[in-house]
Design a protein around this motif. Structure first.
Motif, PDB file in Angstrom:
ATOM      1  N   ASN A 109      41.431  45.756  27.567  1.00 37.27           N
ATOM      2  CA  ASN A 109      41.206  44.313  27.509  1.00 37.27           C
ATOM      3  C   ASN A 109      41.092  43.701  28.898  1.00 37.27           C
ATOM      4  OD1 ASN A 109      41.292  44.303  24.732  1.00 37.27           O
ATOM      5  ND2 ASN A 109      43.434  43.695  24.600  1.00 37.27           N
ATOM      6  N   LEU A 110      40.107  42.814  29.071  1.00 35.99           N
ATOM      7  CA  LEU A 110      39.965  42.086  30.322  1.00 35.99           C
ATOM      8  C   LEU A 110      41.006  40.982  30.447  1.00 35.99           C
ATOM      9  CD1 LEU A 110      36.078  41.611  30.469  1.00 35.99           C
ATOM     10  CD2 LEU A 110      37.438  43.114  31.916  1.00 35.99           C
ATOM     11  N   PHE A 111      41.429  40.422  29.314  1.00 41.31           N
ATOM     12  CA  PHE A 111      42.285  39.246  29.326  1.00 41.31           C
ATOM     13  C   PHE A 111      43.533  39.489  28.488  1.00 41.31           C
ATOM     14  CE2 PHE A 111      37.776  37.923  29.285  1.00 41.31           C
ATOM     15  CZ  PHE A 111      37.682  37.389  30.552  1.00 41.31           C
ATOM     16  N   GLY A 112      44.592  38.759  28.858  1.00 46.39           N
ATOM     17  CA  GLY A 112      45.805  38.770  28.063  1.00 46.39           C
ATOM     18  C   GLY A 112      45.966  37.468  27.309  1.00 46.39           C
ATOM     19  N   TYR A 113      45.754  36.350  28.008  1.00 45.90           N
ATOM     20  CA  TYR A 113      45.847  35.026  27.399  1.00 45.90           C
ATOM     21  C   TYR A 113      44.870  34.101  28.111  1.00 45.90           C
ATOM     22  CZ  TYR A 113      48.285  31.268  24.856  1.00 45.90           C
ATOM     23  OH  TYR A 113      48.610  30.238  24.003  1.00 45.90           O
ATOM     24  N   PRO A 114      43.571  34.250  27.858  1.00 44.71           N
ATOM     25  CA  PRO A 114      42.583  33.388  28.522  1.00 44.71           C
ATOM     26  C   PRO A 114      42.803  31.938  28.106  1.00 44.71           C
ATOM     27  CG  PRO A 114      41.552  34.617  26.727  1.00 44.71           C
ATOM     28  CD  PRO A 114      42.940  35.159  26.876  1.00 44.71           C
ATOM     29  N   PHE A 115      42.979  31.065  29.100  1.00 43.99           N
ATOM     30  CA  PHE A 115      43.391  29.700  28.799  1.00 43.99           C
ATOM     31  C   PHE A 115      42.286  28.683  29.058  1.00 43.99           C
ATOM     32  CE2 PHE A 115      45.833  25.782  30.051  1.00 43.99           C
ATOM     33  CZ  PHE A 115      46.291  25.481  28.780  1.00 43.99           C
ATOM     34  N   ARG A 116      41.830  28.586  30.314  1.00 40.89           N
ATOM     35  CA  ARG A 116      40.773  27.639  30.655  1.00 40.89           C
ATOM     36  C   ARG A 116      39.665  28.358  31.416  1.00 40.89           C
ATOM     37  NH1 ARG A 116      42.606  25.259  27.058  1.00 40.89           N
ATOM     38  NH2 ARG A 116      43.565  23.173  27.062  1.00 40.89           N
ATOM     39  N   ILE A 117      38.492  27.747  31.457  1.00 40.15           N
ATOM     40  CA  ILE A 117      37.306  28.428  31.974  1.00 40.15           C
ATOM     41  C   ILE A 117      36.415  27.439  32.714  1.00 40.15           C
ATOM     42  CG2 ILE A 117      36.049  28.082  29.803  1.00 40.15           C
ATOM     43  CD1 ILE A 117      34.836  30.891  30.230  1.00 40.15           C
ATOM     44  N   ALA A 118      35.705  27.944  33.726  1.00 36.46           N
ATOM     45  CA  ALA A 118      34.759  27.123  34.491  1.00 36.46           C
ATOM     46  C   ALA A 118      33.591  28.003  34.902  1.00 36.46           C
ATOM     47  CB  ALA A 118      35.429  26.522  35.725  1.00 36.46           C
ATOM     48  N   VAL A 119      32.415  27.394  35.069  1.00 35.01           N
ATOM     49  CA  VAL A 119      31.213  28.106  35.508  1.00 35.01           C
ATOM     50  C   VAL A 119      30.880  27.631  36.912  1.00 35.01           C
ATOM     51  CG1 VAL A 119      28.798  28.639  35.025  1.00 35.01           C
ATOM     52  CG2 VAL A 119      30.392  28.258  33.128  1.00 35.01           C
ATOM     53  N   ASN A 120      30.774  28.572  37.858  1.00 30.81           N
ATOM     54  CA  ASN A 120      30.512  28.229  39.248  1.00 30.81           C
ATOM     55  C   ASN A 120      29.019  27.989  39.475  1.00 30.81           C
ATOM     56  OD1 ASN A 120      31.132  27.709  41.921  1.00 30.81           O
ATOM     57  ND2 ASN A 120      32.338  29.564  42.187  1.00 30.81           N
ATOM     58  N   THR A 121      28.692  27.490  40.659  1.00 25.17           N
ATOM     59  CA  THR A 121      27.296  27.162  40.967  1.00 25.17           C
ATOM     60  C   THR A 121      26.400  28.400  41.009  1.00 25.17           C
ATOM     61  OG1 THR A 121      27.901  27.228  43.314  1.00 25.17           O
ATOM     62  CG2 THR A 121      27.888  25.083  42.244  1.00 25.17           C
ATOM     63  N   ASN A 122      26.983  29.571  41.305  1.00 24.71           N
ATOM     64  CA  ASN A 122      26.198  30.811  41.334  1.00 24.71           C
ATOM     65  C   ASN A 122      26.151  31.515  39.986  1.00 24.71           C
ATOM     66  OD1 ASN A 122      28.821  31.656  41.193  1.00 24.71           O
ATOM     67  ND2 ASN A 122      28.739  33.003  42.980  1.00 24.71           N
ATOM     68  N   GLY A 123      26.703  30.890  38.948  1.00 23.31           N
ATOM     69  CA  GLY A 123      26.687  31.471  37.608  1.00 23.31           C
ATOM     70  C   GLY A 123      27.913  32.283  37.271  1.00 23.31           C
ATOM     71  N   ASP A 124      28.830  32.490  38.236  1.00 30.05           N
ATOM     72  CA  ASP A 124      30.057  33.238  37.945  1.00 30.05           C
ATOM     73  C   ASP A 124      30.901  32.490  36.913  1.00 30.05           C
ATOM     74  OD1 ASP A 124      29.361  35.195  39.699  1.00 30.05           O
ATOM     75  OD2 ASP A 124      30.745  34.581  41.292  1.00 30.05           O
TER      76      ASP A 124
ATOM     77  N   CYS B  84      34.664  31.818  35.685  1.00 34.20           N
ATOM     78  CA  CYS B  84      36.022  31.864  36.224  1.00 34.20           C
ATOM     79  C   CYS B  84      37.006  31.505  35.111  1.00 34.20           C
ATOM     80  CB  CYS B  84      36.165  30.893  37.383  1.00 34.20           C
ATOM     81  SG  CYS B  84      34.901  31.110  38.677  1.00 34.20           S
ATOM     82  N   VAL B  85      37.959  32.398  34.859  1.00 34.68           N
ATOM     83  CA  VAL B  85      38.869  32.251  33.724  1.00 34.68           C
ATOM     84  C   VAL B  85      40.310  32.274  34.213  1.00 34.68           C
ATOM     85  CG1 VAL B  85      39.549  33.161  31.468  1.00 34.68           C
ATOM     86  CG2 VAL B  85      37.199  33.491  32.287  1.00 34.68           C
ATOM     87  N   SER B  86      41.084  31.244  33.852  1.00 37.26           N
ATOM     88  CA  SER B  86      42.518  31.273  34.130  1.00 37.26           C
ATOM     89  C   SER B  86      43.214  31.984  32.975  1.00 37.26           C
ATOM     90  CB  SER B  86      43.079  29.855  34.305  1.00 37.26           C
ATOM     91  OG  SER B  86      43.017  29.123  33.095  1.00 37.26           O
ATOM     92  N   ASP B  87      44.125  32.889  33.323  1.00 33.97           N
ATOM     93  CA  ASP B  87      44.771  33.755  32.337  1.00 33.97           C
ATOM     94  C   ASP B  87      46.251  33.818  32.682  1.00 33.97           C
ATOM     95  OD1 ASP B  87      45.757  35.864  30.814  1.00 33.97           O
ATOM     96  OD2 ASP B  87      44.007  37.138  31.118  1.00 33.97           O
ATOM     97  N   TYR B  88      47.130  33.395  31.761  1.00 35.11           N
ATOM     98  CA  TYR B  88      48.554  33.539  32.059  1.00 35.11           C
ATOM     99  C   TYR B  88      49.236  34.455  31.056  1.00 35.11           C
ATOM    100  CZ  TYR B  88      49.335  29.394  28.956  1.00 35.11           C
ATOM    101  OH  TYR B  88      49.372  28.488  27.929  1.00 35.11           O
ATOM    102  N   GLY B  89      48.513  35.503  30.653  1.00 33.48           N
ATOM    103  CA  GLY B  89      49.107  36.521  29.804  1.00 33.48           C
ATOM    104  C   GLY B  89      50.016  37.439  30.601  1.00 33.48           C
ATOM    105  N   ASP B  90      50.966  38.075  29.921  1.00 35.90           N
ATOM    106  CA  ASP B  90      51.863  39.017  30.580  1.00 35.90           C
ATOM    107  C   ASP B  90      51.076  40.231  31.052  1.00 35.90           C
ATOM    108  OD1 ASP B  90      53.943  37.345  30.000  1.00 35.90           O
ATOM    109  OD2 ASP B  90      54.525  38.394  28.164  1.00 35.90           O
TER     110      ASP B  90
END
Length: 458
Positions: free
Chosen positions: A328-343, A345-351
């Motif tokens: 798994n890439l994520f444990g607890y994906p919480f919020r997300i944003a798309v950068n100007t270059n298309g990346d 970005c995901v905040s994750d506070y899973g254990d």
């Protein structure tokens, strides 16, 4: 050294010694499991080879029986004409003798008999010969990894060394000005959704379980409130190529609704079997959504934790869930944003996965950010919540534990702490950026602060 500093050093020493004991036991267990797996594979390999040899023996016996049967038929059914004055026996004596295949070099013991039905030689038009070959299987790291398994060696909750507060020497500088502070809820309520619209307004939801979205301007004036038929988790502005609207995720109802900002009515955008959380729209009418299969913070075997890209019609067109090793890439994906270059970005506070995961637009992991480097003052482990990206490609993420806003470059490198507790932050959660570059920060006490900032990369 003060008593507090001495106490902190002793605690850090105790924690790291306990970590040494823990990782020693973990490594010993892992090595034992690898050895047990090797024994199991050796036994299975021996059984597989035995089965192959038995199959070869069986195929050879079948073909040998068929050869003998055909030879016998050819000998007994020879009706070829004889010359005048020549006996049949003399003609047969001159014919070539059948020579059986020598078997002295074959280490086979053919004791079993296989029942095979043969076509009479008189009805045969041809005899189909067989060839046998051995094709070697692949032997590479990927094959062995699938057979044996693999190990992970990931960073979990760090041990903090906060006995002495130090400041990092950096060429990165910033200017920050607090523009406005205003309340949007009670002191016990958390501002968990900010969707900026126009140039100086934002839709805000305060209080987990709330069904209301309220529109505020940059001066803290409430313009209107939309009462929805769902509990709000997150919200973002969305342009489908024709009209602007606000999309709202509902964790409880497993749905995403579209809010018409003029009529304040909602319509269905998407229903998903997983729980939707953070939302972010790109510049091409695409929507990125954080999904989970449960409220549990710790992912267990079989848990579904992913980011999905939805079309402007609400259909899933891509998912980002596992890496090349199928973990798994994520444990607890919480919020997300798309950068100007298309990346992405995901905040994750899973254990075990706590931090910021940055993906390329095709879903590959670009880098991780697990918290500020050594030397940056932090009282608690990094705990990311809200996340946004500005026009310069900076990634801004709120650190709920340490009451500050981190600024990263587009490659996930820490630049500086933009805003901290000295600026009045306490439990920062939701973030929003309006079109003029003003940063909206919602905290855990029903307060929104608006900042004007600039970051100068060294």
């Amino acid at each position: 050294m003060s008593r507090r500093e001495d106490s902190n050093r002793k605690r850090a020493l105790r924690d790291i010694l306990a970590y040494e004991d823990t990782i020693t036991v973990d490594v010993e267990k892992t090595v034992q499991k690898v050895r047990e797996r090797a024994k199991t594979l050796h036994a299975e390999l021996d059984m597989y080879i035995t089965n192959i040899l038995n199959q070869i023996k069986q195929k050879f016996e079948q073909e040998l029986n068929k050869i003998r049967y055909t030879v016998d038929k050819l000998k007994t059914n020879d009706h070829s004409p004889t010359r005048k004055g020549t006996s049949r026996s003399s003609s047969m004596d001159k014919s070539p003798r059948y020579r059986s295949t020598p078997r002295s070099s074959l280490d086979f013991s053919l004791h079993s008999r296989t029942s095979v039905s043969y076509v009479d030689v008189d009805e045969m038009h041809q005899y189909d010969k067989k060839e046998i070959h051995f094709v070697e299987g692949e032997a590479n790291d990927k094959v062995f990894e699938r057979l044996v398994g693999h190990y992970t060696f990931d960073t979990t909750t760090p041990i903090t060394f906060n006995a002495v507060q130090r400041s990092i020497i950096s060429d990165n500088k910033s200017e920050v000005k607090l523009v406005k502070t205003f309340k949007v809820g009670d002191k016990s309520e958390t501002v968990h959704a900010i969707a900026t619209v126009e140039e100086d307004q934002a839709w805000i939801c305060c209080g987990w379980g709330s069904r209301n979205l309220s529109l505020y301007d940059r001066h803290g004036q409430k313009k209107k409130t939309a009462s929805l038929d769902i509990q709000v988790n997150d919200a973002c502005t969305f342009h489908d190529g024709k009209d602007d609207s606000v999309l709202v995720s509902s964790f409880r109802e497993k749905s995403i609704k579209r809010l018409n900002t003029d009529s304040l009515r909602t319509s269905d955008f998407a229903y998903i079997s997983l729980f939707p959380g953070g939302l972010a729209a790109d510049r091409r009418s695409g929507l990125y959504v954080c999904f989970r299969d449960s409220y549990q913070r710790q992912a267990i075997f079989g848990s579904r934790r992913m980011v999905a890209k939805l079309s402007k019609h609400g259909e899933i067109v891509a998912t980002m869930e596992k890496n090349e090793e199928q973990t798994n890439l994520f444990g607890y994906p919480f919020r997300i944003a798309v950068n100007t270059n298309g990346d992405i970005c995901v905040s994750d506070y899973g254990d075990g996965t706590r931090g910021v995961t940055i993906l390329t637009k095709d879903g590959r992991v670009k880098c991780w950010y697990r918290g500020p480097p050594t030397g940056i003052a932090s009282d608690q482990p990094f705990l990311p919540h809200g996340i946004v990206c500005d026009e310069d490609g900076h990634i801004l993420v709120s650190d709920w534990n340490n009451d500050c806003i981190h600024v990263l470059d587009k490659d996930g490198n820490f630049l500086l702490n933009l805003i901290s507790k000295k600026d009045g932050l306490e439990g920062p959660n939701a973030l929003g950026l309006d079109k003029r570059g003003y940063l909206w920060v919602g905290d855990s006490h029903g307060v929104v602060r608006i900042f004007k900032y600039s970051v100068y990369d060294g």
